[in-house]
Structure formats: structure tokens, C-alpha cells
Design a protein around this motif. Structure first.
Motif, PDB file in Angstrom:
ATOM      1  N   ASP A 110       0.817  -1.214   0.000  1.00 20.61           N
ATOM      2  CA  ASP A 110       0.000   0.000   0.000  1.00 20.61           C
ATOM      3  C   ASP A 110       0.854   1.269   0.000  1.00 20.61           C
ATOM      4  O   ASP A 110       0.348   2.353   0.258  1.00 20.61           O
ATOM      5  CB  ASP A 110      -0.955   0.007   1.201  1.00 20.61           C
ATOM      6  N   GLY A 111       2.151   1.113  -0.267  1.00 20.41           N
ATOM      7  CA  GLY A 111       3.045   2.266  -0.281  1.00 20.41           C
ATOM      8  C   GLY A 111       3.282   2.859   1.098  1.00 20.41           C
ATOM      9  O   GLY A 111       3.855   3.941   1.219  1.00 20.41           O
ATOM     10  N   GLY A 112       2.818   2.158   2.125  1.00 17.68           N
ATOM     11  CA  GLY A 112       2.973   2.666   3.484  1.00 17.68           C
ATOM     12  C   GLY A 112       1.813   3.532   3.941  1.00 17.68           C
ATOM     13  O   GLY A 112       1.889   4.195   4.972  1.00 17.68           O
ATOM     14  N   ALA A 113       0.707   3.509   3.205  1.00 18.61           N
ATOM     15  CA  ALA A 113      -0.443   4.358   3.543  1.00 18.61           C
ATOM     16  C   ALA A 113      -1.000   4.038   4.927  1.00 18.61           C
ATOM     17  O   ALA A 113      -1.377   4.942   5.677  1.00 18.61           O
ATOM     18  CB  ALA A 113      -1.534   4.201   2.482  1.00 18.61           C
ATOM     19  N   ALA A 114      -1.060   2.765   5.287  1.00 18.64           N
ATOM     20  CA  ALA A 114      -1.589   2.386   6.600  1.00 18.64           C
ATOM     21  C   ALA A 114      -0.715   2.939   7.717  1.00 18.64           C
ATOM     22  O   ALA A 114      -1.208   3.408   8.749  1.00 18.64           O
ATOM     23  CB  ALA A 114      -1.686   0.863   6.709  1.00 18.64           C
ATOM     24  N   HIS A 115       0.595   2.906   7.517  1.00 15.09           N
ATOM     25  CA  HIS A 115       1.524   3.448   8.518  1.00 15.09           C
ATOM     26  C   HIS A 115       1.344   4.960   8.628  1.00 15.09           C
ATOM     27  O   HIS A 115       1.369   5.512   9.733  1.00 15.09           O
ATOM     28  CB  HIS A 115       2.958   3.105   8.116  1.00 15.09           C
ATOM     29  N   PHE A 116       1.150   5.607   7.493  1.00 14.07           N
ATOM     30  CA  PHE A 116       0.903   7.046   7.472  1.00 14.07           C
ATOM     31  C   PHE A 116      -0.349   7.371   8.288  1.00 14.07           C
ATOM     32  O   PHE A 116      -0.370   8.295   9.114  1.00 14.07           O
ATOM     33  CB  PHE A 116       0.721   7.525   6.033  1.00 14.07           C
ATOM     34  N   ALA A 117      -1.401   6.599   8.058  1.00 14.57           N
ATOM     35  CA  ALA A 117      -2.662   6.815   8.776  1.00 14.57           C
ATOM     36  C   ALA A 117      -2.494   6.587  10.274  1.00 14.57           C
ATOM     37  O   ALA A 117      -3.063   7.322  11.097  1.00 14.57           O
ATOM     38  CB  ALA A 117      -3.735   5.885   8.212  1.00 14.57           C
ATOM     39  N   LYS A 118      -1.711   5.579  10.652  1.00 15.59           N
ATOM     40  CA  LYS A 118      -1.474   5.310  12.072  1.00 15.59           C
ATOM     41  C   LYS A 118      -0.782   6.492  12.747  1.00 15.59           C
ATOM     42  O   LYS A 118      -1.087   6.826  13.895  1.00 15.59           O
ATOM     43  CB  LYS A 118      -0.631   4.047  12.229  1.00 15.59           C
ATOM     44  N   ALA A 119       0.150   7.114  12.038  1.00 22.27           N
ATOM     45  CA  ALA A 119       0.858   8.266  12.598  1.00 22.27           C
ATOM     46  C   ALA A 119      -0.099   9.430  12.834  1.00 22.27           C
ATOM     47  O   ALA A 119      -0.061  10.097  13.875  1.00 22.27           O
ATOM     48  CB  ALA A 119       2.002   8.678  11.675  1.00 22.27           C
ATOM     49  N   ILE A 120      -0.978   9.679  11.879  1.00 16.87           N
ATOM     50  CA  ILE A 120      -1.954  10.759  12.016  1.00 16.87           C
ATOM     51  C   ILE A 120      -2.880  10.491  13.197  1.00 16.87           C
ATOM     52  O   ILE A 120      -3.127  11.363  14.040  1.00 16.87           O
ATOM     53  CB  ILE A 120      -2.779  10.910  10.719  1.00 16.87           C
ATOM     54  N   CYS A 121      -3.384   9.274  13.278  1.00 18.98           N
ATOM     55  CA  CYS A 121      -4.316   8.917  14.355  1.00 18.98           C
ATOM     56  C   CYS A 121      -3.647   8.966  15.723  1.00 18.98           C
ATOM     57  O   CYS A 121      -4.269   9.382  16.711  1.00 18.98           O
ATOM     58  CB  CYS A 121      -4.903   7.528  14.105  1.00 18.98           C
ATOM     59  N   ALA A 122      -2.389   8.543  15.790  1.00 12.75           N
ATOM     60  CA  ALA A 122      -1.676   8.561  17.070  1.00 12.75           C
ATOM     61  C   ALA A 122      -1.497   9.990  17.569  1.00 12.75           C
ATOM     62  O   ALA A 122      -1.671  10.282  18.756  1.00 12.75           O
ATOM     63  CB  ALA A 122      -0.318   7.875  16.918  1.00 12.75           C
ATOM     64  N   ILE A 123      -1.163  10.897  16.665  1.00 14.56           N
ATOM     65  CA  ILE A 123      -1.002  12.307  17.047  1.00 14.56           C
ATOM     66  C   ILE A 123      -2.328  12.883  17.517  1.00 14.56           C
ATOM     67  O   ILE A 123      -2.399  13.580  18.533  1.00 14.56           O
ATOM     68  CB  ILE A 123      -0.443  13.134  15.870  1.00 14.56           C
ATOM     69  N   LYS A 124      -3.399  12.574  16.802  1.00 10.97           N
ATOM     70  CA  LYS A 124      -4.726  13.071  17.200  1.00 10.97           C
ATOM     71  C   LYS A 124      -5.120  12.580  18.588  1.00 10.97           C
ATOM     72  O   LYS A 124      -5.724  13.323  19.371  1.00 10.97           O
ATOM     73  CB  LYS A 124      -5.782  12.634  16.178  1.00 10.97           C
ATOM     74  N   LYS A 125      -4.767  11.351  18.890  1.00 13.69           N
ATOM     75  CA  LYS A 125      -5.124  10.777  20.185  1.00 13.69           C
ATOM     76  C   LYS A 125      -4.363  11.464  21.315  1.00 13.69           C
ATOM     77  O   LYS A 125      -4.937  11.762  22.372  1.00 13.69           O
ATOM     78  CB  LYS A 125      -4.835   9.279  20.185  1.00 13.69           C
ATOM     79  N   HIS A 126      -3.077  11.724  21.110  1.00 19.29           N
ATOM     80  CA  HIS A 126      -2.259  12.351  22.141  1.00 19.29           C
ATOM     81  C   HIS A 126      -2.463  13.854  22.220  1.00 19.29           C
ATOM     82  O   HIS A 126      -2.341  14.442  23.301  1.00 19.29           O
ATOM     83  CB  HIS A 126      -0.771  12.061  21.881  1.00 19.29           C
ATOM     84  N   CYS A 127      -2.748  14.473  21.075  1.00 21.03           N
ATOM     85  CA  CYS A 127      -2.872  15.942  21.013  1.00 21.03           C
ATOM     86  C   CYS A 127      -4.159  16.291  20.261  1.00 21.03           C
ATOM     87  O   CYS A 127      -4.106  16.638  19.068  1.00 21.03           O
ATOM     88  CB  CYS A 127      -1.666  16.550  20.314  1.00 21.03           C
TER      89      CYS A 127
END
Length: 290
Positions: A110-127
Motif C-alpha cells: 500500500d506504499g505505506g499508507a496504513a503506517h501514514f494513517a497510524k501516525a496521524i491517528c496517534a497524534i490526534k489521540k495524544h494531542c
């Protein structure tokens, strides 16, 4: 022979203690930034103000774009803890605006799209109050990969055109002009509240009419934000600079872009995609409210 740098493309900001401390913190967490990997001329200035653009999925890119200083080669395995480490870093720095980009990972399904999404979601959860800008590769135009990032809902989704259509083969051999345009169009067609953004460089041999046509193409896909900066040769083996464009020319392109309907335009020699990106978002939000 490389041309002598004119004064308007030299950033004199030095690496003070704040910059060095931030770099040390990044190294401790084994986090990469495109600021360092791409040799951004604004690195010291941004780091001194606690502005960073995270480079995820490793430091090695599977493509060989001739303008870019990012390391090329066989990439390492993904760091599954990277999203949480970035989120923690954002929280500790109390960032109000986070920009995430990545190397291109054509080796992943997937070109790393799932990992990209995980990073976005993790930031939203913490901040929860942070504004997130995702500067993504093209994921080979895979709509299922794009949808993974879409579901993570970044506030701004940026994808750079980098140069005019006529120079793509020389500058971005494995990229495709129309594929990149279609990605920006796809985002707009599938979301009502994500701003889109793109950027390109001057000084690679492009002609004015080609630049105007590129901006027109971006407006046809309803691109909101635009950045235009001077190409600076990062290594001896990179493409040479054909011209150092005068600041007044950047201002002319800026005014033309606004006339075309872009919501915010950053056009100056040292402008880069994530440079003052928070201001572009804030300006668009204020304009929408007003």
C-alpha cells in the motif's frame, strides 16, 4: 560548475542551543525529519522555533528523483512504534501544528499508507487540538491506499507536483504528472473538509508559460494552497540549477496564483512545502469565517 549562490537564497540563521537540543531529542527517539534529510535551508530557523517536519517510514527512498537529497536504496523494515513516538514528541513539545511526510515506499503493497494513517491517528489521540498536515507520496495512485489516509482525516493533505509537466522525465523519472494531479482531485472528490496543497520548484529549466499552465491545472482540481520555491542543488550529483529566480518574479507568480483563486500562496526563494504551513491553514480558516 555550480553557480554562486545569490544573497536571496542564503539563510543566515545559525544552529543555536535550541536547535542542537531539538536534534538531540530527535536522535534519542530515532526519529527522522525531512528538514535534515532533504537539507532544507530553513532547518535552523524552524528548529529554533520548534517547527519540524517528520519523515516517517525510514530514511531511504525507493525512488531516485534527481532533485532530492534524501537517501536512496533498499529501505529498512517499518518501525511499528514510530507513530506513538511521534505523537509523544508532539505532546512534549506542545506543538499546535504537525507536518508529517515520508519517503516513497514502492516496496510496500500500500506504499505505506496504513503506517501514514497510524501516525496521524496517534497524534490526534495524544494531542486532540493539534492541526495535522500530511505531505504524502503518490502511493502509485492506488485509491485503496489513498482511502486509508483519508479515513485518518488530516486537516491538510499535501502532495507536491515539484515541477512542470515537460520536465517530469528528467526530474521525477518514476512519477507521473497526471497521476499526481489526479490524487489532488481524488482528495477533493472524497472529502468536504480537507484542504489540499501542492508545491513546485523554480530553477530547473521551466518556462513561464509552463509554470502558468501548472498553476491552472492545480486550480482545475481545486487545490487550495500553493508553495513555490527556488530549487537548490543539494549534492554534486543532483540536477544543476539553471537559474536563480529573482524575488520579484516569485512575487509576480504569487499575485497570479491569487488571481487564479488559491486560498493561500507562499512564493519566495526559500519557501518550502512545510515552511510556515501553519500560517497558510490559519489564513484559510480566518478567511472562511470572515
Amino acid at each position: 560548475m555550480q553557480k554562486r549562490l545569490p544573497s536571496w537564497v542564503i539563510n543566515k540563521c545559525s544552529h543555536n542551543s535550541d536547535v542542537l537540543n531539538l536534534k538531540a531529542s530527535l536522535r534519542k527517539q530515532n526519529l527522522n525529519t525531512v528538514c535534515e534529510s532533504a537539507r532544507c535551508p530553513n532547518q535552523a530557523k524552524c528548529f529554533s522555533q520548534k517547527r519540524v517536519t517528520f519523515l516517517i517510514m525510514g530514511s531511504r527512498c525507493t525512488r531516485c528523483c534527481r532533485f532530492c537529497a534524501v537517501e536512496k536504496g533498499k529501505p529498512f523494515a517499518l518501525d511499528e512504534k514510530e507513530p506513538s513516538k511521534i505523537a509523544d514528541f508532539c505532546s512534549r513539545l506542545d506543538l499546535k501544528h504537525a507536518v508529517i511526510t515520508s519517503v516513497t515506499r514502492d516496496d510496500l503493497p500500500d506504499g505505506g499508507a496504513a503506517h501514514f494513517a497510524k501516525a496521524i491517528c496517534a497524534i490526534k489521540k495524544h494531542c486532540p487540538k493539534i492541526m495535522i498536515e500530511a505531505l504524502t507520496p503518490d502511493f502509485q495512485g492506488n485509491p485503496r491506499a489513498l482511502d486509508k489516509v483519508l479515513q485518518a482525516a488530516p486537516d491538510v493533505w499535501s502532495h507536491n507536483m515539484e515541477t512542470v509537466r515537460e520536465l517530469y522525465f528528467a526530474v521525477r523519472t518514476r512519477a507521473d504528472y497526471y497521476r499526481s494531479l489526479n490524487i489532488l482531485s481524488w482528495i477533493k472528490n472524497h472529502s468536504d473538509n480537507i484542504y489540499t496543497k501542492s508545491g513546485f520548484m523554480l530553477g530547473l529549466g521551466e518556462k513561464q508559460e509552463q509554470i502558468i499552465r501548472l498553476m491552472q491545472d492545480l486550480r482545475r482540481v481545486d487545490c487550495d494552497f500553493l508553495t513555490i520555491g527556488q530549487y537548490l542543488q543539494p549534492t554534486r550529483t543532483s540536477l544543476p540549477v539553471t537559474e536563480y529566480v529573482l524575488p520579484k518574479k516569485f512575487e509576480e507568480y504569487k499575485q497570479t496564483a491569487y488571481q487564479m483563486g488559491f486560498k493561500d500562496v507562499m512564493s519566495k526563494p526559500l519557501a518550502r512545502t512545510s515552511y510556515h504551513s501553519a500560517l497558510q491553514f490559519e489564513h484559510a480558516e480566518k478567511t472562511a469565517i470572515g
